[in-house]
Every structure is written in structure tokens, then in C-alpha cells.
Design a protein around this motif. Structure first.
Motif, short mmCIF file in Angstrom:
data_model
loop_
_atom_site.label_atom_id
_atom_site.label_comp_id
_atom_site.label_asym_id
_atom_site.label_seq_id
_atom_site.Cartn_x
_atom_site.Cartn_y
_atom_site.Cartn_z
N THR A 1 0.83 -1.21 0.00
CA THR A 1 0.00 0.00 0.00
C THR A 1 0.87 1.26 0.00
O THR A 1 0.39 2.34 0.31
CB THR A 1 -0.94 0.02 1.22
OG1 THR A 1 -0.16 0.01 2.43
CG2 THR A 1 -1.87 -1.18 1.21
N THR B 1 1.97 2.97 -2.39
CA THR B 1 1.58 3.98 -3.38
C THR B 1 0.44 4.86 -2.88
O THR B 1 0.06 5.83 -3.55
CB THR B 1 1.17 3.31 -4.70
OG1 THR B 1 0.20 2.28 -4.44
CG2 THR B 1 2.37 2.69 -5.40
N SER B 2 -0.11 4.56 -1.72
CA SER B 2 -1.13 5.43 -1.13
C SER B 2 -0.51 6.71 -0.58
O SER B 2 -1.22 7.68 -0.32
CB SER B 2 -1.89 4.71 -0.01
OG SER B 2 -1.01 4.37 1.06
N LEU B 3 0.80 6.72 -0.40
CA LEU B 3 1.49 7.89 0.11
C LEU B 3 1.72 8.88 -1.04
O LEU B 3 2.26 8.52 -2.08
CB LEU B 3 2.84 7.49 0.72
CG LEU B 3 3.71 8.60 1.28
CD1 LEU B 3 3.00 9.32 2.43
CD2 LEU B 3 5.05 8.05 1.76
N ARG B 4 1.29 10.13 -0.84
CA ARG B 4 1.43 11.15 -1.88
C ARG B 4 2.90 11.31 -2.29
O ARG B 4 3.78 11.45 -1.45
CB ARG B 4 0.91 12.49 -1.36
CG ARG B 4 0.97 13.62 -2.40
CD ARG B 4 0.68 14.96 -1.74
NE ARG B 4 -0.69 15.04 -1.28
CZ ARG B 4 -1.70 15.52 -2.00
NH1 ARG B 4 -1.49 15.95 -3.23
NH2 ARG B 4 -2.92 15.60 -1.50
N ILE C 1 4.08 2.05 7.08
CA ILE C 1 3.27 1.43 6.03
C ILE C 1 3.78 0.03 5.74
O ILE C 1 2.99 -0.92 5.60
CB ILE C 1 3.28 2.29 4.76
CG1 ILE C 1 2.54 3.61 4.99
CG2 ILE C 1 2.64 1.54 3.59
CD1 ILE C 1 2.61 4.57 3.82
N ASP D 1 1.77 -3.42 6.25
CA ASP D 1 1.57 -4.38 5.16
C ASP D 1 2.06 -5.76 5.56
O ASP D 1 1.42 -6.78 5.24
CB ASP D 1 2.31 -3.91 3.91
CG ASP D 1 1.65 -2.70 3.25
OD1 ASP D 1 0.49 -2.41 3.59
OD2 ASP D 1 2.30 -2.07 2.40
#
Length: 265
Positions: free
Chosen positions: A136, A138-141, A246, A250
Motif C-alpha cells: 500500500t 503507493t497510497s502515500l502522496r 506502512i 503491510d
């Protein structure tokens, strides 16, 4: 460790291997050897992408230089294969030298198109390999597919870092103390994994530019009198913690899913 520091010219690969094994017998805290997994694939793909992008840049610069000598005023920056092909249609060689330049430009254009295809194919494979990890990140801007793949490829098993501080030390995002008296300052840490440090820098720059919590933090610290460089370093340190959390989350999720799957069987 004394075994590894002796031997002088008598050392051989076989002797080194034996000494390492003997030392490892008395170090139960060493990391266990594990089979290569998806993170190894991601590291191979990201390193290949870096090589392709560097080669593409070199070819593009060379093509730009050749076209500059063939066309009055040259060509604009931001050159691409299609733009170069369109520009080359205007070329009308007069001398044998210009004919040679045009032939070189054609070769370079062919190289550029080939590299574009390889980069695109690499990105497709990277996206598929990243999806297989169920990360996950890529959920971080600011953390896209290529950067997330680089993080996973270089970090591997995140559990080898017991704390956020250990992870920050590895990424080189933990600033070094440079305080003097009552003046508290930190300076750039040039140690650690520079590839991961570069990833954190890109995320920080994107967040500062595009808004959100990163930009709010940056503006608040600037208002407090910090320099832009100091704030970027501090933001990178905070982002290192976020990336670590993160990845740990995960990992826990995947362990829970594996456990449920085992019970279902």
C-alpha cells in the motif's frame, strides 16, 4: 571476529568462508538466510530502469546536439522521438558532412525509439511485480510505482529494522547533530542507502509542491525561521517513519491473511 582478522597472505576464499561460518555459530542474532522473493525482482527491475533512463538521456542529448548542427536554431528542449522525427523531415542536406550528420541522427532516433519501448516494457513488468506484493506504499502522496518498487527492492524484509530509528539510519534520513551552544542545528547525513534517500527527497519535494500535510509542515517550519534545506531534511525524516509504518502494517496484514488461509485449509 579475531579469526577474520588473521591470516595475512595465507587467506583464501575457502578459509574466509570457514572463518565466517565459525563466527556465525556464536551469533544467534544474525539475520537468517531467506530465499529470494518478489523484492529481489523489484530491485532488478528498478536497477534496469535506471540504466535504461540514463542511456535514453544520453542518446537524447546526443540527438539534440546533432539536430542543432543540422537545423537553423536547433530544436526546442523537451525533445522526444516523435518531435525529433518531425524535425528531421525539414532537413535538406547540402554537403557530405550534413548527409553524415543526418544518418547519425537517424541512428540515434532508432536507438531512442528502442529505449522508449524498453522503458515502457520495464514499467509494465514493474507494475505487475509491485501488484504481486500487495503493498500500500503507493497510497502515500508522491510515491508512485517506480519509487515504491525501488523502496521494496532495497529494503527487502522490513522486519530486519527493529525501530523507525534503525530504518532512518539505513535510509540516511536521520540528520546529524551540528549544534553549537544554544544554537540547535542539524546537518546533512551523507551515509545510508542513497537510493532510498533519493526516494524520500522526491516524495518531500512533491508534497511540498502539491499541498497536503507535507506542505503544511514545510510552511510552518519556514515561518519558525528554519531554512528550506533544514525543513526538507526534517520532512524526509518524518517521511522515513511513514514509509516504515506502512511497510510494517503491510507485513502484519500479509501475515494475518496467510494465517487465515492456513486455518481455512
Amino acid at each position: 571476529m579475531i579469526l577474520l582478522g588473521t591470516g595475512g597472505n595465507r587467506k583464501t576464499d575457502e578459509a574466509d568462508a570457514r572463518h565466517v561460518a565459525q563466527v556465525a555459530l556464536f551469533r544467534p542474532d544474525l539475520r537468517q538466510v531467506a530465499a529470494e522473493d518478489q523484492t529481489t525482482i523489484l530491485r532488478l527491475l528498478t536497477e534496469r530502469r535506471d540504466d535504461l533512463v540514463h542511456e535514453r538521456t544520453r542518446v537524447l542529448n546526443r540527438l539534440h546536439a546533432v539536430l542543432r548542427d543540422l537545423l537553423p536554431g536547433g530544436v526546442a528542449t523537451g525533445l522526444s522521438a516523435d518531435k525529433a522525427a518531425a524535425a528531421m523531415k525539414r532537413i535538406r542536406p547540402v554537403t557530405a558532412t550534413d548527409n553524415c550528420r543526418r544518418d547519425v541522427a537517424r541512428d540515434l532516433l532508432a536507438d531512442l525509439r528502442r529505449l522508449d519501448r524498453l522503458v515502457k516494457d520495464n514499467e509494465i513488468r514493474m507494475r505487475e511485480a509491485l501488484a504481486a506484493t500487495r503493498t500500500t506504499l503507493t497510497s502515500l502522496r508522491g510515491l508512485g510505482t517506480a519509487l515504491a518498487a525501488k523502496v521494496l527492492g532495497h529494503v527487502g524484509d522490513v522486519t530486519r529494522f527493529p525501530t523507525e530509528q534503525h530504518f532512518a539510519s539505513y535510509t540516511g534520513s536521520a540528520p546529524l547533530d551540528a549544534s553549537s551552544g544554544n544554537n540547535v542545528r542539524h546537518r546533512l547525513n551523507t551515509r545510508g542507502n542513497r537510493a532510498l534517500n533519493s526516494v524520500l527527497h522526491v516524495i518531500a519535494v512533491v508534497q511540498i509542491r502539491d499541498g497536503g500535510r507535507g506542505q503544511e509542515y514545510y510552511q510552518r517550519k519556514i515561518a519558525e525561521g528554519k531554512t528550506p534545506s533544514e525543513v526538507r531534511r526534517a520532512l524526509k525524516r518524518r517521511l522515513s517513519n511513514v514509509v516504515y509504518r506502512i511497510m510494517k502494517r503491510d507485513h502484519r496484514t500479509q501475515l494475518a491473511q496467510a494465517a487465515r488461509h492456513t486455518v481455512a485449509l
